[in-house]
Design an enzyme around this catalytic site. Structure first.
Site, mmCIF file in Angstrom:
data_model
loop_
_atom_site.group_PDB
_atom_site.id
_atom_site.type_symbol
_atom_site.label_atom_id
_atom_site.label_comp_id
_atom_site.label_asym_id
_atom_site.label_seq_id
_atom_site.Cartn_x
_atom_site.Cartn_y
_atom_site.Cartn_z
ATOM 1 N N CYS A 10 0.905 -1.236 0.090
ATOM 2 C CA CYS A 10 -0.103 -0.015 0.193
ATOM 3 C C CYS A 10 0.914 1.192 -0.006
ATOM 4 O O CYS A 10 2.244 0.980 -0.206
ATOM 5 C CB CYS A 10 -1.088 -0.032 1.235
ATOM 6 S SG CYS A 10 -0.291 0.258 2.753
ATOM 7 N N GLY A 11 0.298 2.411 -0.019
ATOM 8 C CA GLY A 11 1.029 3.575 -0.143
ATOM 9 C C GLY A 11 2.278 3.675 1.023
ATOM 10 O O GLY A 11 3.355 3.973 0.661
#
Length: 94
Positions: A10-11
């Site tokens: 994820c980010g």
């Protein structure tokens, strides 16, 4: 039996990937797939892809990778989770 490596990205490598990581770990365990699930940031995927078999990402992929990738929006929204489960298993059982 081959041991697979799945990158869950994820980010920031913290929030949404934790939820997805748990889901993927349980999916693989329940289906007797020998795999290590590695949680990371999307920015780390390029450098880790050579030692992995699949990417499961909670965010848009910034590039094309040398291994299969799945977007895990279904695990966040709850819509289409079964189809995503089957695609993930298909990548690792083929």
């Amino acid at each position: 039996m081959k041991k697979y490596t799945v990158l869950v990205a994820c980010g920031a490598g913290i929030a949404t990937s934790t939820v997805v990581c748990d889901r993927v770990e349980n999916l693989l365990k329940d289906n007797h797939v020998n795999a290590e699930v590695v949680q990371c940031k999307i920015s780390e995927v390029s450098s880790r892809q050579e030692s992995a078999d699949l990417i499961v990402s909670t965010t848009i992929l910034p590039t094309t990778y040398n291994i299969p990738a799945e977007i895990a929006t279904a695990y966040i929204t709850g819509i289409g989770m079964d189809k995503l489960d089957q695609r993930i298993l298909g990548h690792l059982k083929s």
